[in-house]
Design a protein around this motif. Structure first.
Motif, PDB file in Angstrom:
ATOM      1  N   GLN A   8     -38.844 -31.442  27.437  1.00  0.00           N
ATOM      2  CA  GLN A   8     -39.446 -30.987  28.691  1.00  0.00           C
ATOM      3  C   GLN A   8     -38.953 -31.816  29.878  1.00  0.00           C
ATOM      4  OE1 GLN A   8     -43.626 -30.228  28.515  1.00  0.00           O
ATOM      5  NE2 GLN A   8     -43.428 -28.781  30.194  1.00  0.00           N
ATOM      6  N   THR A   9     -38.682 -33.086  29.676  1.00  0.00           N
ATOM      7  CA  THR A   9     -38.148 -33.931  30.747  1.00  0.00           C
ATOM      8  C   THR A   9     -36.815 -33.385  31.242  1.00  0.00           C
ATOM      9  OG1 THR A   9     -39.294 -35.908  29.987  1.00  0.00           O
ATOM     10  CG2 THR A   9     -37.298 -36.255  31.290  1.00  0.00           C
ATOM     11  N   TYR A  10     -35.926 -33.031  30.321  1.00  0.00           N
ATOM     12  CA  TYR A  10     -34.625 -32.507  30.732  1.00  0.00           C
ATOM     13  C   TYR A  10     -34.740 -31.118  31.357  1.00  0.00           C
ATOM     14  CZ  TYR A  10     -32.179 -36.516  28.972  1.00  0.00           C
ATOM     15  OH  TYR A  10     -31.720 -37.799  28.813  1.00  0.00           O
ATOM     16  N   LEU A  11     -35.662 -30.321  30.881  1.00  0.00           N
ATOM     17  CA  LEU A  11     -35.920 -29.025  31.511  1.00  0.00           C
ATOM     18  C   LEU A  11     -36.394 -29.231  32.940  1.00  0.00           C
ATOM     19  CD1 LEU A  11     -36.310 -25.926  31.433  1.00  0.00           C
ATOM     20  CD2 LEU A  11     -38.576 -26.355  30.438  1.00  0.00           C
ATOM     21  N   GLN A  12     -37.322 -30.149  33.143  1.00  0.00           N
ATOM     22  CA  GLN A  12     -37.852 -30.415  34.478  1.00  0.00           C
ATOM     23  C   GLN A  12     -36.777 -30.957  35.405  1.00  0.00           C
ATOM     24  OE1 GLN A  12     -40.669 -29.387  35.714  1.00  0.00           O
ATOM     25  NE2 GLN A  12     -40.229 -30.272  37.708  1.00  0.00           N
ATOM     26  N   ARG A  13     -35.910 -31.801  34.910  1.00  0.00           N
ATOM     27  CA  ARG A  13     -34.810 -32.323  35.738  1.00  0.00           C
ATOM     28  C   ARG A  13     -33.879 -31.207  36.207  1.00  0.00           C
ATOM     29  NH1 ARG A  13     -33.181 -37.818  32.431  1.00  0.00           N
ATOM     30  NH2 ARG A  13     -35.041 -38.992  33.020  1.00  0.00           N
ATOM     31  N   ALA A  14     -33.636 -30.241  35.342  1.00  0.00           N
ATOM     32  CA  ALA A  14     -32.795 -29.105  35.737  1.00  0.00           C
ATOM     33  C   ALA A  14     -33.476 -28.301  36.837  1.00  0.00           C
ATOM     34  CB  ALA A  14     -32.513 -28.217  34.526  1.00  0.00           C
ATOM     35  N   GLU A  16     -35.721 -29.367  39.021  1.00  0.00           N
ATOM     36  CA  GLU A  16     -35.736 -30.163  40.249  1.00  0.00           C
ATOM     37  C   GLU A  16     -34.362 -30.195  40.919  1.00  0.00           C
ATOM     38  OE1 GLU A  16     -37.274 -33.918  38.912  1.00  0.00           O
ATOM     39  OE2 GLU A  16     -39.309 -33.121  38.678  1.00  0.00           O
ATOM     40  N   ALA A  17     -33.316 -30.303  40.136  1.00  0.00           N
ATOM     41  CA  ALA A  17     -31.968 -30.317  40.703  1.00  0.00           C
ATOM     42  C   ALA A  17     -31.679 -29.012  41.438  1.00  0.00           C
ATOM     43  CB  ALA A  17     -30.931 -30.548  39.602  1.00  0.00           C
ATOM     44  N   LEU A  18     -32.081 -27.914  40.858  1.00  0.00           N
ATOM     45  CA  LEU A  18     -31.847 -26.607  41.467  1.00  0.00           C
ATOM     46  C   LEU A  18     -32.610 -26.468  42.781  1.00  0.00           C
ATOM     47  CD1 LEU A  18     -30.418 -23.907  41.080  1.00  0.00           C
ATOM     48  CD2 LEU A  18     -32.365 -23.161  39.700  1.00  0.00           C
ATOM     49  N   ILE A  19     -33.875 -26.844  42.784  1.00  0.00           N
ATOM     50  CA  ILE A  19     -34.695 -26.740  44.002  1.00  0.00           C
ATOM     51  C   ILE A  19     -34.202 -27.709  45.077  1.00  0.00           C
ATOM     52  CG2 ILE A  19     -37.018 -27.092  44.946  1.00  0.00           C
ATOM     53  CD1 ILE A  19     -36.697 -24.505  43.369  1.00  0.00           C
ATOM     54  N   HIS A 131     -38.487 -24.651  20.212  1.00  0.00           N
ATOM     55  CA  HIS A 131     -37.481 -25.704  20.391  1.00  0.00           C
ATOM     56  C   HIS A 131     -36.154 -25.101  20.876  1.00  0.00           C
ATOM     57  CE1 HIS A 131     -34.369 -28.612  19.175  1.00  0.00           C
ATOM     58  NE2 HIS A 131     -35.302 -29.535  19.370  1.00  0.00           N
ATOM     59  N   GLN A 132     -35.710 -24.064  20.207  1.00  0.00           N
ATOM     60  CA  GLN A 132     -34.455 -23.390  20.556  1.00  0.00           C
ATOM     61  C   GLN A 132     -34.501 -22.842  21.981  1.00  0.00           C
ATOM     62  OE1 GLN A 132     -33.723 -20.084  17.972  1.00  0.00           O
ATOM     63  NE2 GLN A 132     -31.819 -19.494  18.974  1.00  0.00           N
ATOM     64  N   ILE A 133     -35.624 -22.293  22.373  1.00  0.00           N
ATOM     65  CA  ILE A 133     -35.750 -21.696  23.705  1.00  0.00           C
ATOM     66  C   ILE A 133     -35.774 -22.766  24.785  1.00  0.00           C
ATOM     67  CG2 ILE A 133     -37.317 -20.366  25.189  1.00  0.00           C
ATOM     68  CD1 ILE A 133     -35.489 -18.746  23.195  1.00  0.00           C
ATOM     69  N   ILE A 134     -36.407 -23.897  24.527  1.00  0.00           N
ATOM     70  CA  ILE A 134     -36.376 -24.984  25.518  1.00  0.00           C
ATOM     71  C   ILE A 134     -34.943 -25.450  25.722  1.00  0.00           C
ATOM     72  CG2 ILE A 134     -37.114 -27.322  26.099  1.00  0.00           C
ATOM     73  CD1 ILE A 134     -39.660 -26.795  24.392  1.00  0.00           C
ATOM     74  N   VAL A 135     -34.206 -25.646  24.636  1.00  0.00           N
ATOM     75  CA  VAL A 135     -32.805 -26.086  24.745  1.00  0.00           C
ATOM     76  C   VAL A 135     -31.975 -25.022  25.465  1.00  0.00           C
ATOM     77  CG1 VAL A 135     -30.707 -26.625  23.423  1.00  0.00           C
ATOM     78  CG2 VAL A 135     -32.912 -27.618  22.748  1.00  0.00           C
ATOM     79  N   HIS A 136     -32.142 -23.765  25.073  1.00  0.00           N
ATOM     80  CA  HIS A 136     -31.379 -22.679  25.690  1.00  0.00           C
ATOM     81  C   HIS A 136     -31.657 -22.589  27.198  1.00  0.00           C
ATOM     82  CE1 HIS A 136     -29.429 -18.769  26.117  1.00  0.00           C
ATOM     83  NE2 HIS A 136     -30.466 -18.455  26.879  1.00  0.00           N
ATOM     84  N   THR A 137     -32.919 -22.637  27.565  1.00  0.00           N
ATOM     85  CA  THR A 137     -33.291 -22.514  28.976  1.00  0.00           C
ATOM     86  C   THR A 137     -32.806 -23.710  29.780  1.00  0.00           C
ATOM     87  OG1 THR A 137     -35.199 -21.186  28.348  1.00  0.00           O
ATOM     88  CG2 THR A 137     -35.217 -22.114  30.558  1.00  0.00           C
ATOM     89  N   THR A 138     -32.917 -24.900  29.223  1.00  0.00           N
ATOM     90  CA  THR A 138     -32.415 -26.095  29.909  1.00  0.00           C
ATOM     91  C   THR A 138     -30.919 -25.973  30.150  1.00  0.00           C
ATOM     92  OG1 THR A 138     -34.155 -27.450  28.919  1.00  0.00           O
ATOM     93  CG2 THR A 138     -32.238 -28.612  29.807  1.00  0.00           C
ATOM     94  N   ALA A 139     -30.168 -25.538  29.151  1.00  0.00           N
ATOM     95  CA  ALA A 139     -28.720 -25.371  29.305  1.00  0.00           C
ATOM     96  C   ALA A 139     -28.416 -24.336  30.388  1.00  0.00           C
ATOM     97  CB  ALA A 139     -28.095 -24.963  27.976  1.00  0.00           C
ATOM     98  N   ASP A 140     -29.150 -23.237  30.391  1.00  0.00           N
ATOM     99  CA  ASP A 140     -28.942 -22.195  31.398  1.00  0.00           C
ATOM    100  C   ASP A 140     -29.235 -22.724  32.796  1.00  0.00           C
ATOM    101  OD1 ASP A 140     -28.398 -19.266  31.861  1.00  0.00           O
ATOM    102  OD2 ASP A 140     -30.379 -19.433  32.792  1.00  0.00           O
ATOM    103  N   LEU A 141     -30.354 -23.417  32.956  1.00  0.00           N
ATOM    104  CA  LEU A 141     -30.712 -23.948  34.275  1.00  0.00           C
ATOM    105  C   LEU A 141     -29.734 -25.021  34.734  1.00  0.00           C
ATOM    106  CD1 LEU A 141     -34.601 -24.129  34.081  1.00  0.00           C
ATOM    107  CD2 LEU A 141     -33.191 -22.384  35.172  1.00  0.00           C
ATOM    108  N   GLN A 142     -29.237 -25.841  33.808  1.00  0.00           N
ATOM    109  CA  GLN A 142     -28.243 -26.855  34.196  1.00  0.00           C
ATOM    110  C   GLN A 142     -26.945 -26.186  34.662  1.00  0.00           C
ATOM    111  OE1 GLN A 142     -28.663 -29.787  34.967  1.00  0.00           O
ATOM    112  NE2 GLN A 142     -30.159 -30.780  33.648  1.00  0.00           N
ATOM    113  N   ARG A 143     -26.582 -25.091  34.027  1.00  0.00           N
ATOM    114  CA  ARG A 143     -25.396 -24.340  34.474  1.00  0.00           C
ATOM    115  C   ARG A 143     -25.588 -23.864  35.916  1.00  0.00           C
ATOM    116  NH1 ARG A 143     -24.082 -18.647  34.113  1.00  0.00           N
ATOM    117  NH2 ARG A 143     -21.836 -18.416  34.305  1.00  0.00           N
ATOM    118  N   HIS A 144     -26.760 -23.336  36.196  1.00  0.00           N
ATOM    119  CA  HIS A 144     -27.027 -22.850  37.549  1.00  0.00           C
ATOM    120  C   HIS A 144     -27.166 -23.998  38.549  1.00  0.00           C
ATOM    121  CE1 HIS A 144     -26.935 -18.878  36.115  1.00  0.00           C
ATOM    122  NE2 HIS A 144     -28.019 -18.995  35.377  1.00  0.00           N
ATOM    123  N   ALA A 145     -27.695 -25.131  38.110  1.00  0.00           N
ATOM    124  CA  ALA A 145     -27.748 -26.310  38.985  1.00  0.00           C
ATOM    125  C   ALA A 145     -26.335 -26.771  39.329  1.00  0.00           C
ATOM    126  CB  ALA A 145     -28.550 -27.432  38.330  1.00  0.00           C
ATOM    127  N   GLY A 146     -25.414 -26.666  38.381  1.00  0.00           N
ATOM    128  CA  GLY A 146     -24.013 -27.001  38.664  1.00  0.00           C
ATOM    129  C   GLY A 146     -23.398 -26.049  39.678  1.00  0.00           C
TER     130      GLY A 146
END
Length: 191
Positions: A8-14, A16-19, A131-146
């Motif tokens: 959840q920490t990494y999801l939240q960081r993604a 926050e980076a986007l916003i 678990h899989q969905i948290i990882v998947h969503t974090t990866a997706d959001l990090q892509r968009h943050a990039g």
């Protein structure tokens, strides 16, 4: 820190980076399309709303209480990738915060091995666990943050991972001018 807390920490960081990439920009700059496919900062946040509703609400049969038209099967193509004139930045960001809170409740209330189903992945791949969905969503959001990193740099030169941790060697313009010139010189040898 538990495994769930770490995820959840990494999801939240993604999130926050986007916003953060919207901070200090005009309505024009958060909306203007900067790529041939129309990618824009506010559209990336609007897209993230649909991502989190899809994966944390629909997948685990935990409906989000508000109707979000662009997160339905009836929405027009790319309706989630740009904000209409009637959709203010405050509306989009506020809705995203409510969607994130709903997703966080799903994460808090379900175990990591809680089963879910992603219908758009099909019957074979669609059987998932939290678990899989948290990882998947974090990866997706990090892509968009990039993507947002690059758009923001094109708008006003602002770069970095987060306001409190930019993760850049310097913010000195002369360094970056010299660095870019060096890269260009190497690229030019391949003309």
């Amino acid at each position: 820190m538990s495994e769930k807390q770490a995820l959840q920490t990494y999801l939240q960081r993604a999130r926050e980076a986007l916003i953060w990439k919207l901070d200090g920009l005009s309505e024009y700059d958060v909306r203007r399309p900067l790529t041939p496919t129309g990618t824009n900062l506010l559209g990336l946040v609007k897209h993230a709303i649909g991502v989190e509703i899809g994966y944390f609400a629909f997948t685990f049969d935990r409906p989000f209480p508000e109707h979000v038209q662009w997160a339905t099967d009836e929405a027009e193509d790319n309706a989630d990738m740009w904000a209409t004139a009637d959709e203010s930045r405050e509306f989009i960001v506020g809705l995203y915060q409510r969607v994130c809170a709903h997703a966080d409740t799903t994460i808090a209330e379900l175990p990591l091995d809680a089963p879910g189903f992603v219908p758009w992945w099909g019957p074979e791949r669609g059987q998932v666990v939290l678990h899989q969905i948290i990882v998947h969503t974090t990866a997706d959001l990090q892509r968009h943050a990039g993507q947002a990193d690059i758009l923001r740099e094109l708008i006003d030169g602002t770069v970095g991972m987060r306001a409190d941790a930019p993760n850049m060697p310097t913010d000195e313009p002369s360094y970056w001018e010299s660095y870019r010139a060096e890269l260009q010189a190497v690229a030019d040898t391949f003309k």
